[in-house]
Design a protein around this motif. Structure first.
Motif, PDB file in Angstrom:
ATOM      1  N   GLU A   1      73.807  62.477 -25.425  1.00 19.03           N
ATOM      2  CA  GLU A   1      74.167  63.084 -23.974  1.00 19.03           C
ATOM      3  C   GLU A   1      74.700  64.401 -24.068  1.00 19.03           C
ATOM      4  O   GLU A   1      74.435  65.259 -23.276  1.00 19.03           O
ATOM      5  CB  GLU A   1      74.986  61.999 -23.200  1.00 19.03           C
ATOM      6  N   LYS A   2      75.815  64.336 -25.133  1.00 19.53           N
ATOM      7  CA  LYS A   2      76.333  65.900 -25.303  1.00 19.53           C
ATOM      8  C   LYS A   2      75.472  66.700 -25.549  1.00 19.53           C
ATOM      9  O   LYS A   2      75.479  67.992 -25.044  1.00 19.53           O
ATOM     10  CB  LYS A   2      77.523  65.699 -26.226  1.00 19.53           C
ATOM     11  N   ALA A   3      74.493  66.500 -26.579  1.00 27.88           N
ATOM     12  CA  ALA A   3      73.655  67.476 -27.122  1.00 27.88           C
ATOM     13  C   ALA A   3      72.792  67.945 -25.952  1.00 27.88           C
ATOM     14  O   ALA A   3      72.722  69.250 -25.751  1.00 27.88           O
ATOM     15  CB  ALA A   3      72.788  66.873 -28.089  1.00 27.88           C
ATOM     16  N   ARG A   4      72.389  67.018 -25.213  1.00 27.14           N
ATOM     17  CA  ARG A   4      71.336  67.233 -24.070  1.00 27.14           C
ATOM     18  C   ARG A   4      72.068  68.241 -22.919  1.00 27.14           C
ATOM     19  O   ARG A   4      71.640  69.091 -22.428  1.00 27.14           O
ATOM     20  CB  ARG A   4      70.784  65.906 -23.482  1.00 27.14           C
TER      21      ARG A   4
ATOM     22  N   MET B   1      74.660  69.987 -23.764  1.00 28.52           N
ATOM     23  CA  MET B   1      74.785  71.640 -24.127  1.00 28.52           C
ATOM     24  C   MET B   1      73.406  72.210 -23.907  1.00 28.52           C
ATOM     25  O   MET B   1      73.605  73.495 -23.531  1.00 28.52           O
ATOM     26  CB  MET B   1      75.309  71.417 -25.482  1.00 28.52           C
ATOM     27  N   HIS B   2      72.413  71.430 -24.196  1.00 28.03           N
ATOM     28  CA  HIS B   2      70.983  72.305 -24.305  1.00 28.03           C
ATOM     29  C   HIS B   2      70.605  72.558 -22.852  1.00 28.03           C
ATOM     30  O   HIS B   2      70.135  73.775 -22.806  1.00 28.03           O
ATOM     31  CB  HIS B   2      69.840  71.415 -24.912  1.00 28.03           C
ATOM     32  N   SER B   3      70.911  71.849 -21.721  1.00 27.72           N
ATOM     33  CA  SER B   3      70.501  72.083 -20.377  1.00 27.72           C
ATOM     34  C   SER B   3      71.528  73.183 -19.851  1.00 27.72           C
ATOM     35  O   SER B   3      70.944  73.659 -18.764  1.00 27.72           O
ATOM     36  CB  SER B   3      70.602  70.941 -19.697  1.00 27.72           C
ATOM     37  N   ARG B   4      72.462  73.680 -20.400  1.00 24.22           N
ATOM     38  CA  ARG B   4      73.158  74.651 -19.869  1.00 24.22           C
ATOM     39  C   ARG B   4      72.290  75.943 -19.708  1.00 24.22           C
ATOM     40  O   ARG B   4      71.663  76.183 -20.733  1.00 24.22           O
ATOM     41  CB  ARG B   4      74.612  74.946 -20.635  1.00 24.22           C
ATOM     42  N   ARG B   5      72.211  76.736 -18.992  1.00 18.59           N
ATOM     43  CA  ARG B   5      71.660  77.750 -18.559  1.00 18.59           C
ATOM     44  C   ARG B   5      71.596  78.766 -19.747  1.00 18.59           C
ATOM     45  O   ARG B   5      70.601  79.298 -20.146  1.00 18.59           O
ATOM     46  CB  ARG B   5      71.804  78.734 -17.296  1.00 18.59           C
ATOM     47  N   ASN B   6      72.700  79.090 -20.137  1.00 19.10           N
ATOM     48  CA  ASN B   6      72.714  80.133 -21.572  1.00 19.10           C
ATOM     49  C   ASN B   6      73.066  79.546 -22.823  1.00 19.10           C
ATOM     50  O   ASN B   6      73.195  80.263 -23.796  1.00 19.10           O
ATOM     51  CB  ASN B   6      74.045  81.067 -21.458  1.00 19.10           C
ATOM     52  N   HIS B   7      72.706  78.205 -23.030  1.00 14.81           N
ATOM     53  CA  HIS B   7      73.018  77.468 -24.022  1.00 14.81           C
ATOM     54  C   HIS B   7      74.124  78.008 -24.810  1.00 14.81           C
ATOM     55  O   HIS B   7      73.907  78.466 -26.018  1.00 14.81           O
ATOM     56  CB  HIS B   7      71.682  77.645 -25.224  1.00 14.81           C
ATOM     57  N   SER B   8      75.069  77.698 -24.139  1.00 17.73           N
ATOM     58  CA  SER B   8      76.546  78.511 -24.595  1.00 17.73           C
ATOM     59  C   SER B   8      76.681  78.403 -26.166  1.00 17.73           C
ATOM     60  O   SER B   8      76.980  79.549 -26.677  1.00 17.73           O
ATOM     61  CB  SER B   8      77.520  77.762 -23.810  1.00 17.73           C
ATOM     62  N   LEU B   9      76.872  77.425 -26.678  1.00 16.97           N
ATOM     63  CA  LEU B   9      77.015  77.339 -28.063  1.00 16.97           C
ATOM     64  C   LEU B   9      76.006  76.869 -28.979  1.00 16.97           C
ATOM     65  O   LEU B   9      75.869  75.494 -28.979  1.00 16.97           O
ATOM     66  CB  LEU B   9      78.372  76.749 -28.393  1.00 16.97           C
ATOM     67  N   HIS B  10      75.154  77.553 -29.532  1.00 16.26           N
ATOM     68  CA  HIS B  10      74.043  76.891 -30.481  1.00 16.26           C
ATOM     69  C   HIS B  10      73.645  77.997 -31.343  1.00 16.26           C
ATOM     70  O   HIS B  10      73.860  78.947 -31.345  1.00 16.26           O
ATOM     71  CB  HIS B  10      72.800  76.537 -29.714  1.00 16.26           C
ATOM     72  N   MET B  11      72.834  77.384 -32.338  1.00 10.83           N
ATOM     73  CA  MET B  11      72.310  78.205 -33.420  1.00 10.83           C
ATOM     74  C   MET B  11      70.747  77.953 -33.336  1.00 10.83           C
ATOM     75  O   MET B  11      70.393  77.018 -32.913  1.00 10.83           O
ATOM     76  CB  MET B  11      72.715  77.777 -35.036  1.00 10.83           C
ATOM     77  N   ARG B  12      69.938  79.046 -33.395  1.00  8.72           N
ATOM     78  CA  ARG B  12      68.647  78.819 -33.244  1.00  8.72           C
ATOM     79  C   ARG B  12      68.088  78.954 -34.909  1.00  8.72           C
ATOM     80  O   ARG B  12      68.381  79.788 -35.678  1.00  8.72           O
ATOM     81  CB  ARG B  12      68.107  79.978 -32.696  1.00  8.72           C
ATOM     82  N   LYS B  13      67.227  78.056 -35.436  1.00 12.23           N
ATOM     83  CA  LYS B  13      66.806  78.164 -36.588  1.00 12.23           C
ATOM     84  C   LYS B  13      65.580  78.955 -36.543  1.00 12.23           C
ATOM     85  O   LYS B  13      64.716  78.870 -36.004  1.00 12.23           O
ATOM     86  CB  LYS B  13      66.381  76.666 -37.015  1.00 12.23           C
ATOM     87  N   ALA B  14      65.644  79.865 -37.644  1.00 10.27           N
ATOM     88  CA  ALA B  14      64.738  80.847 -37.755  1.00 10.27           C
ATOM     89  C   ALA B  14      63.346  80.243 -38.312  1.00 10.27           C
ATOM     90  O   ALA B  14      63.620  79.421 -39.339  1.00 10.27           O
ATOM     91  CB  ALA B  14      65.012  82.146 -38.641  1.00 10.27           C
ATOM     92  N   ASP B  15      62.161  80.623 -38.078  1.00 11.49           N
ATOM     93  CA  ASP B  15      60.888  80.020 -38.677  1.00 11.49           C
ATOM     94  C   ASP B  15      60.860  80.739 -39.974  1.00 11.49           C
ATOM     95  O   ASP B  15      61.526  82.074 -40.291  1.00 11.49           O
ATOM     96  CB  ASP B  15      59.675  80.590 -37.818  1.00 11.49           C
ATOM     97  N   ALA B  16      60.188  80.215 -40.953  1.00 10.64           N
ATOM     98  CA  ALA B  16      60.083  80.772 -42.423  1.00 10.64           C
ATOM     99  C   ALA B  16      59.437  82.231 -42.222  1.00 10.64           C
ATOM    100  O   ALA B  16      59.558  83.326 -42.814  1.00 10.64           O
ATOM    101  CB  ALA B  16      59.014  80.025 -43.034  1.00 10.64           C
ATOM    102  N   LEU B  17      58.548  82.506 -41.066  1.00  5.87           N
ATOM    103  CA  LEU B  17      57.963  83.962 -40.885  1.00  5.87           C
ATOM    104  C   LEU B  17      59.002  84.688 -40.569  1.00  5.87           C
ATOM    105  O   LEU B  17      58.857  86.094 -40.442  1.00  5.87           O
ATOM    106  CB  LEU B  17      56.882  83.829 -40.071  1.00  5.87           C
TER     107      LEU B  17
END
Length: 88
Positions: free
Chosen positions: A56-59, A61-77
């Motif tokens: 529930e906490k992850a969802r 956080m993810h649903s916040r408009r600016n994704h306040s505190l997250h990391m985006r995993k880079a694709d290998a490319l």
């Protein structure tokens, strides 16, 4: 908005905060977002309650408009490749 997939890293208990902590990875549209999440619970709490709280906490956080505190995993490319010529 329901993410297609949520995975947790190792869930750890932090006795200083009486909480379970982990990193939640949410995959959506081919992009992985990582959120630090925790849920307050006793060490003897039921595992299903713990995972439900973390989910529930992850969802949330993810649903916040600016994704306040997250990391985006880079694709290998997306990761630049560097080559070095070492002198012998």
């Amino acid at each position: 908005m329901t993410p297609s997939k949520i995975q947790f890293s190792t869930i750890r208990y932090n006795p200083a905060f009486s909480a379970f902590e982990t990193r939640a990875t949410i995959e959506e549209n081919g992009v992985a977002y990582v959120y630090p999440v925790h849920v307050s619970a006793s060490l003897t709490a039921d595992f299903n309650i713990i995972t439900r709280g973390l989910t529930e906490k992850a969802r949330k956080m993810h649903s916040r408009r600016n994704h306040s505190l997250h990391m985006r995993k880079a694709d290998a490319l997306d990761i630049p490749v560097h080559t070095h010529a070492w002198a012998a």
